[in-house]
Design a protein around this motif. Structure first.
Motif, PDB file in Angstrom:
ATOM      1  N   PRO A 148       0.835  -1.213   0.000  1.00 30.70           N
ATOM      2  CA  PRO A 148       0.000   0.000   0.000  1.00 30.70           C
ATOM      3  C   PRO A 148       0.865   1.256   0.000  1.00 30.70           C
ATOM      4  O   PRO A 148       1.851   1.348   0.723  1.00 30.70           O
ATOM      5  CB  PRO A 148      -0.800  -0.125   1.300  1.00 30.70           C
ATOM      6  N   GLY A 149       0.489   2.223  -0.817  1.00 29.45           N
ATOM      7  CA  GLY A 149       1.270   3.446  -0.909  1.00 29.45           C
ATOM      8  C   GLY A 149       2.434   3.267  -1.858  1.00 29.45           C
ATOM      9  O   GLY A 149       3.439   2.654  -1.510  1.00 29.45           O
ATOM     10  N   GLY A 150       2.307   3.753  -3.065  1.00 31.83           N
ATOM     11  CA  GLY A 150       3.354   3.596  -4.041  1.00 31.83           C
ATOM     12  C   GLY A 150       4.487   4.585  -3.853  1.00 31.83           C
ATOM     13  O   GLY A 150       4.499   5.396  -2.915  1.00 31.83           O
ATOM     14  N   PHE A 151       5.463   4.525  -4.759  1.00 32.49           N
ATOM     15  CA  PHE A 151       6.629   5.402  -4.660  1.00 32.49           C
ATOM     16  C   PHE A 151       6.231   6.873  -4.788  1.00 32.49           C
ATOM     17  O   PHE A 151       6.717   7.730  -4.037  1.00 32.49           O
ATOM     18  CB  PHE A 151       7.637   5.019  -5.756  1.00 32.49           C
ATOM     19  N   ALA A 152       5.346   7.170  -5.718  1.00 34.43           N
ATOM     20  CA  ALA A 152       4.940   8.563  -5.917  1.00 34.43           C
ATOM     21  C   ALA A 152       4.257   9.125  -4.675  1.00 34.43           C
ATOM     22  O   ALA A 152       4.531  10.262  -4.261  1.00 34.43           O
ATOM     23  CB  ALA A 152       4.007   8.660  -7.121  1.00 34.43           C
ATOM     24  N   GLU A 153       3.372   8.347  -4.060  1.00 36.82           N
ATOM     25  CA  GLU A 153       2.669   8.814  -2.855  1.00 36.82           C
ATOM     26  C   GLU A 153       3.642   9.018  -1.694  1.00 36.82           C
ATOM     27  O   GLU A 153       3.495   9.947  -0.901  1.00 36.82           O
ATOM     28  CB  GLU A 153       1.582   7.826  -2.458  1.00 36.82           C
ATOM     29  N   THR A 154       4.643   8.131  -1.618  1.00 37.72           N
ATOM     30  CA  THR A 154       5.604   8.226  -0.511  1.00 37.72           C
ATOM     31  C   THR A 154       6.518   9.429  -0.663  1.00 37.72           C
ATOM     32  O   THR A 154       6.806  10.137   0.307  1.00 37.72           O
ATOM     33  CB  THR A 154       6.450   6.939  -0.447  1.00 37.72           C
ATOM     34  N   VAL A 155       6.974   9.693  -1.889  1.00 41.71           N
ATOM     35  CA  VAL A 155       7.922  10.776  -2.123  1.00 41.71           C
ATOM     36  C   VAL A 155       7.224  12.135  -2.156  1.00 41.71           C
ATOM     37  O   VAL A 155       7.689  13.105  -1.539  1.00 41.71           O
ATOM     38  CB  VAL A 155       8.681  10.542  -3.446  1.00 41.71           C
ATOM     39  N   LEU A 156       6.095  12.218  -2.852  1.00 40.29           N
ATOM     40  CA  LEU A 156       5.429  13.504  -3.043  1.00 40.29           C
ATOM     41  C   LEU A 156       4.471  13.868  -1.917  1.00 40.29           C
ATOM     42  O   LEU A 156       4.110  15.048  -1.762  1.00 40.29           O
ATOM     43  CB  LEU A 156       4.663  13.502  -4.376  1.00 40.29           C
ATOM     44  N   GLY A 157       4.050  12.864  -1.137  1.00 40.55           N
ATOM     45  CA  GLY A 157       3.143  13.149  -0.045  1.00 40.55           C
ATOM     46  C   GLY A 157       1.689  13.018  -0.459  1.00 40.55           C
ATOM     47  O   GLY A 157       1.365  12.878  -1.648  1.00 40.55           O
ATOM     48  N   PRO A 158       0.783  13.090   0.492  1.00 42.17           N
ATOM     49  CA  PRO A 158      -0.636  12.858   0.206  1.00 42.17           C
ATOM     50  C   PRO A 158      -1.322  13.985  -0.570  1.00 42.17           C
ATOM     51  O   PRO A 158      -2.424  13.799  -1.084  1.00 42.17           O
ATOM     52  CB  PRO A 158      -1.248  12.709   1.597  1.00 42.17           C
ATOM     53  N   MET A 192      16.041   4.950  -6.336  1.00 42.67           N
ATOM     54  CA  MET A 192      15.102   6.004  -6.704  1.00 42.67           C
ATOM     55  C   MET A 192      15.134   7.161  -5.713  1.00 42.67           C
ATOM     56  O   MET A 192      14.580   8.234  -5.978  1.00 42.67           O
ATOM     57  CB  MET A 192      13.689   5.412  -6.792  1.00 42.67           C
ATOM     58  N   ILE A 193      15.782   6.972  -4.562  1.00 39.16           N
ATOM     59  CA  ILE A 193      15.881   8.024  -3.552  1.00 39.16           C
ATOM     60  C   ILE A 193      17.232   8.725  -3.623  1.00 39.16           C
ATOM     61  O   ILE A 193      17.312   9.947  -3.770  1.00 39.16           O
ATOM     62  CB  ILE A 193      15.662   7.442  -2.145  1.00 39.16           C
ATOM     63  N   SER A 194      18.327   7.961  -3.512  1.00 40.15           N
ATOM     64  CA  SER A 194      19.662   8.565  -3.484  1.00 40.15           C
ATOM     65  C   SER A 194      20.257   8.773  -4.858  1.00 40.15           C
ATOM     66  O   SER A 194      21.268   9.481  -4.984  1.00 40.15           O
ATOM     67  CB  SER A 194      20.607   7.678  -2.659  1.00 40.15           C
ATOM     68  N   VAL A 215      12.246  -0.186   2.029  1.00 39.99           N
ATOM     69  CA  VAL A 215      10.840  -0.606   2.091  1.00 39.99           C
ATOM     70  C   VAL A 215       9.966   0.558   2.530  1.00 39.99           C
ATOM     71  O   VAL A 215       8.888   0.798   1.964  1.00 39.99           O
ATOM     72  CB  VAL A 215      10.684  -1.813   3.043  1.00 39.99           C
ATOM     73  N   GLY A 216      10.405   1.279   3.542  1.00 43.10           N
ATOM     74  CA  GLY A 216       9.626   2.422   4.005  1.00 43.10           C
ATOM     75  C   GLY A 216       9.507   3.524   2.968  1.00 43.10           C
ATOM     76  O   GLY A 216       8.492   4.222   2.908  1.00 43.10           O
ATOM     77  N   ARG A 217      10.519   3.652   2.117  1.00 43.66           N
ATOM     78  CA  ARG A 217      10.504   4.702   1.098  1.00 43.66           C
ATOM     79  C   ARG A 217       9.966   4.206  -0.241  1.00 43.66           C
ATOM     80  O   ARG A 217       9.924   4.966  -1.198  1.00 43.66           O
ATOM     81  CB  ARG A 217      11.926   5.230   0.904  1.00 43.66           C
ATOM     82  N   ARG A 218       9.626   2.931  -0.308  1.00 46.27           N
ATOM     83  CA  ARG A 218       9.163   2.294  -1.552  1.00 46.27           C
ATOM     84  C   ARG A 218      10.217   2.430  -2.656  1.00 46.27           C
ATOM     85  O   ARG A 218       9.890   2.674  -3.821  1.00 46.27           O
ATOM     86  CB  ARG A 218       7.838   2.902  -2.015  1.00 46.27           C
ATOM     87  N   ASP A 219      11.470   2.252  -2.260  1.00 43.84           N
ATOM     88  CA  ASP A 219      12.574   2.300  -3.220  1.00 43.84           C
ATOM     89  C   ASP A 219      12.696   0.914  -3.855  1.00 43.84           C
ATOM     90  O   ASP A 219      13.432   0.052  -3.391  1.00 43.84           O
ATOM     91  CB  ASP A 219      13.870   2.694  -2.505  1.00 43.84           C
ATOM     92  N   TYR A 220      11.950   0.706  -4.937  1.00 44.49           N
ATOM     93  CA  TYR A 220      11.783  -0.621  -5.501  1.00 44.49           C
ATOM     94  C   TYR A 220      13.107  -1.293  -5.867  1.00 44.49           C
ATOM     95  O   TYR A 220      13.313  -2.474  -5.594  1.00 44.49           O
ATOM     96  CB  TYR A 220      10.898  -0.554  -6.752  1.00 44.49           C
ATOM     97  N   ALA A 221      13.997  -0.573  -6.506  1.00 43.83           N
ATOM     98  CA  ALA A 221      15.239  -1.159  -6.996  1.00 43.83           C
ATOM     99  C   ALA A 221      16.077  -1.727  -5.852  1.00 43.83           C
ATOM    100  O   ALA A 221      16.673  -2.802  -5.972  1.00 43.83           O
ATOM    101  CB  ALA A 221      16.044  -0.117  -7.776  1.00 43.83           C
ATOM    102  N   VAL A 222      16.120  -1.025  -4.731  1.00 49.46           N
ATOM    103  CA  VAL A 222      16.916  -1.472  -3.591  1.00 49.46           C
ATOM    104  C   VAL A 222      16.314  -2.736  -2.972  1.00 49.46           C
ATOM    105  O   VAL A 222      17.027  -3.698  -2.675  1.00 49.46           O
ATOM    106  CB  VAL A 222      17.022  -0.352  -2.539  1.00 49.46           C
ATOM    107  N   VAL A 223      15.005  -2.734  -2.772  1.00 41.90           N
ATOM    108  CA  VAL A 223      14.348  -3.896  -2.168  1.00 41.90           C
ATOM    109  C   VAL A 223      14.522  -5.127  -3.056  1.00 41.90           C
ATOM    110  O   VAL A 223      14.845  -6.225  -2.575  1.00 41.90           O
ATOM    111  CB  VAL A 223      12.853  -3.611  -1.925  1.00 41.90           C
TER     112      VAL A 223
END
Length: 322
Positions: free
Chosen positions: A33-43, A83-85, A277-285
């Motif tokens: 629940p909560g994709g990368f866009a929602e996590t990075v950009l906020g609600p 996708m974060i760093s 996982v908390g940041r939904r950084d798919y490539a790292v997970v």
């Protein structure tokens, strides 16, 4: 020829396992629940902002196309970019791998050096009518207590009282080995509690099974010393299930390292994956889980070879003997 067929079969099964893991983890991170866009950009992000971010990272493509691009890149040794760093994931994992490897090795050593003697001692001193209740109680407690509970308790105690060991101030091994060991003892001890308990219980059961064998009775009748009997007759014959267990628990320790590194603030692969996982950084997970699966497969192969050395009847070439 049989050895070549064995290696070929293991290579094919390992590749199939990694492929299955890649499919599962790729799908799992996208079902959270909560994709990368929602996590990075906020609600409060607009639909246009989310669409722009998804297009930037290729998340607007069909899932099977994303998987195909990622799998082909991994096959070429490219695990993608965080996708974060915005740093290469492979380089980040390689930089953090020594911390996790050291933590796991220390926990495995603790499991062997504490669990095996404890299991042997419990089995040898057990009375025929049923002894070793204290050992079974301690083993049950060790298996039951989760790492995050024990780790949080240890962090609180050693942070509150000056007991000589450091918490939360990791030092690289190459910079100061003594200080590094002082910061790694507590995490390794917490991580190894479960494996020590399981190793002790498995060793106890294996040794008690060997104690009733005729050759042990004959050794006692010849007047051989208890230590000589344990060393020459019991340990080697009871080693196969213990070695197999150690290989299995090593994979468990890698999973437990995720929690322990996070609790003790260690810059290892485990804490890196938890943050991803908390940041939904798919490539790292995806890369981290695939790396853990690869280590588990390699450990299984090594354990099979080691078991074959300890007991030739179970080895790779055992089928050639009539």
């Amino acid at each position: 020829m049989r050895l070549l067929m064995w290696w070929t079969g293991r290579a094919l099964s390992s590749a199939a396992t990694l492929l299955g893991v890649s499919v599962l983890i790729f799908a799992a991170v996208r079902l959270m629940p909560g994709g990368f866009a929602e996590t990075v950009l906020g609600p409060f992000a607009t639909a246009e902002q989310k669409a722009e971010l998804a297009a930037r990272y290729g998340l607007d493509q069909a899932v099977f196309m994303q998987y195909g691009h990622w799998l082909s890149a991994v096959a070429g040794g490219d695990f993608g970019v965080s996708m974060i760093s915005r740093q290469p994931v492979g380089a980040e994992l390689l930089a953090r791998l020594p911390v996790t490897a050291e933590l796991t090795v220390l926990a495995v050593l603790a499991s062997v050096l504490a669990g095996v003697p404890l299991g042997v001692l419990t089995a040898v001193r057990a009375r025929p009518e049923g002894g070793g209740a204290a050992g079974r109680l301690l083993s049950g407690l060790g298996v039951s207590v989760p790492e995050f509970v024990l780790g949080s308790l240890v962090v609180f105690v050693f942070s509150r009282y000056a007991l000589g060991l450091k918490v939360g101030s990791w030092v690289p091994l190459t910079q100061d080995p003594a200080a590094n060991l002082a910061t790694m003892i507590l995490p390794a001890a917490v991580l190894s509690v479960f494996s020590i308990s399981v190793t002790a219980r498995t060793t106890r059961d294996a040794v008690m099974g060997v104690l009733v064998e005729p050759y042990v009775t004959a050794a006692v009748g010849r007047g051989e010393s208890p230590w000589f009997i344990v060393r020459h007759h019991i340990l080697r014959n009871a080693a196969t299930p213990v070695v197999t267990l150690i290989g299995t628990t090593t994979a468990y320790l890698l999973g437990g390292a995720l929690i322990v590194e996070h609790v003790f603030n260690l810059p290892g692969v485990g804490s890196y994956i938890v943050q991803a996982v908390g940041r939904r950084d798919y490539a790292v997970v995806q890369a981290g889980v695939l790396l853990a699966a690869g280590v588990f497969i390699v450990m299984n192969v090594l354990i099979d070879l080691l078991v074959g050395m300890l007991d030739p009847r179970l080895g790779v070439m055992a089928g050639r003997r009539s």
